[in-house]
Design a protein around this motif. Structure first.
Motif, short mmCIF file in Angstrom:
data_model
loop_
_atom_site.label_atom_id
_atom_site.label_comp_id
_atom_site.label_asym_id
_atom_site.label_seq_id
_atom_site.Cartn_x
_atom_site.Cartn_y
_atom_site.Cartn_z
N UNK A 3 0.91 -0.99 -0.12
CA UNK A 3 -0.37 -0.56 -0.06
C UNK A 3 0.76 1.18 0.36
N UNK A 4 2.05 1.25 -0.30
CA UNK A 4 3.17 2.54 0.00
C UNK A 4 3.20 3.18 -1.57
N UNK A 5 2.78 4.36 -1.59
CA UNK A 5 2.27 4.69 -2.35
C UNK A 5 3.07 5.58 -3.35
N UNK A 6 3.80 5.87 -2.29
CA UNK A 6 5.09 7.00 -2.47
C UNK A 6 6.37 7.26 -1.69
N UNK A 44 3.96 5.23 -13.48
CA UNK A 44 3.57 6.53 -11.75
C UNK A 44 3.99 7.54 -12.42
N UNK A 45 4.66 8.28 -12.22
CA UNK A 45 5.92 8.97 -12.10
C UNK A 45 7.05 10.13 -10.45
N UNK A 46 8.37 10.09 -10.74
CA UNK A 46 9.65 10.19 -10.38
C UNK A 46 9.92 12.35 -10.14
N UNK A 71 18.58 12.64 -5.71
CA UNK A 71 17.69 11.66 -4.78
C UNK A 71 16.21 12.49 -5.18
N UNK A 72 15.83 11.23 -4.99
CA UNK A 72 14.40 11.59 -6.19
C UNK A 72 13.16 10.92 -4.95
N UNK A 73 11.93 11.88 -5.80
CA UNK A 73 10.28 11.39 -4.67
C UNK A 73 9.73 10.34 -5.60
N UNK A 74 9.21 9.07 -5.77
CA UNK A 74 8.46 8.53 -6.40
C UNK A 74 6.75 7.67 -5.94
N UNK A 75 6.23 8.38 -7.05
CA UNK A 75 5.13 8.41 -6.73
C UNK A 75 4.20 7.42 -8.04
N UNK A 76 3.77 6.50 -7.09
CA UNK A 76 2.58 5.38 -8.10
C UNK A 76 1.10 6.08 -9.01
N UNK A 77 1.00 4.95 -9.48
CA UNK A 77 0.03 5.54 -9.88
C UNK A 77 -1.13 4.82 -9.43
#
Length: 239
Positions: free
Chosen positions: A11-14, A47-49, A85-91
């Motif tokens: 359930x981790x999406x970000x 998703x996106x980073x 360093x990036x932030x990763x976000x799922x669709x």
């Protein structure tokens, strides 16, 4: 090797991450990833980073060499440098539907207790191929049994066993075409039910919902003949 955060928490999406490398094809390898790579019939996540001064749309995710997880950009672009360093976000909407469908296919293998020769997971329609001589006569009863397992709101949990333990319990393996991965020295089991005897228990590296009630109503689709002893059964998630 990329640490697969989705194994720890589906359930981790970000999540934060760091660029560990690039591929010759223009993909990005992270040190840790919430993105699930294509495998076991489940499509790779999208998703996106983002990083200071940049963003990258992730079209899909695949497995790389040495346990790397590779994010494939939606279009060729300048990639964040190694160490960024990036932030990763799922669709998340897409991932959650795939989680619901993947768990639903496990239930389908319960109501049709035959060896599975293949499968594919989609957002609205999925399938399993069974080693089946003749199609089932009463698909209505199968659909009712499937939705009864959904309505029971059974917990879905994970356990780990060794390769030797799996060899001693070959009945755990339902899939004829995909062997459970053994490289890590232990094998992940997905369990459905309160306790033994489990409603379902089989090796699986995919992402799943926490309880069957989260799946929603399922509709059994057409059944196609794909060989003398092979029937393809489609499953639909309409909401």
């Amino acid at each position: 090797m990329t640490h697969p955060l989705f194994i720890d928490d589906a359930y981790l999406a970000d999540a934060p991450g760091s660029v560990a490398g690039h591929t010759a094809e223009g993909g990005v390898i992270l040190d840790r990833a919430v993105f699930y790579p294509t495998g076991g019939g489940q499509p790779g996540d999208s998703g996106h980073i983002t990083w200071p001064g940049g963003t990258m749309e992730v079209a899909t995710t695949v497995k790389g060499e040495g346990g790397a997880i590779v994010l494939v950009p939606a279009a060729p672009q300048a990639l964040p440098p190694v160490g960024t360093a990036v932030r990763q976000v799922l669709d998340w909407s897409r991932r959650h539907r795939l989680m619901r469908m993947h768990t639903a296919l496990h239930l389908l293998s319960v109501v049709i207790p035959l060896p599975v020769s293949g499968g594919a997971i989609g957002e609205q329609r999925s399938r399993l191929d069974f080693n089946m001589d003749e199609p089932p006569e009463d698909t209505g009863s199968l659909e009712a049994a499937l939705n009864a397992l959904v309505d029971a709101d059974l917990p879905v949990s994970v356990d780990w066993i060794t390769g030797a333990e799996l060899d001693a319990n070959p009945e755990l393996v339902k899939t004829m075409s995909v062997a459970p991965p053994r490289g890590a020295g232990r094998i992940r089991l997905v369990q459905i039910g309160e306790a033994a005897p489990w409603t379902d228990r089989q090796p699986c590296g995919g992402t799943h919902v926490a309880r069957t009630g989260e799946i929603g109503w399922l509709r059994l689709g057409k059944i196609e003949k794909k060989g003398r002893q092979n029937r393809r059964v489609y499953l639909h998630l309409d909401d």
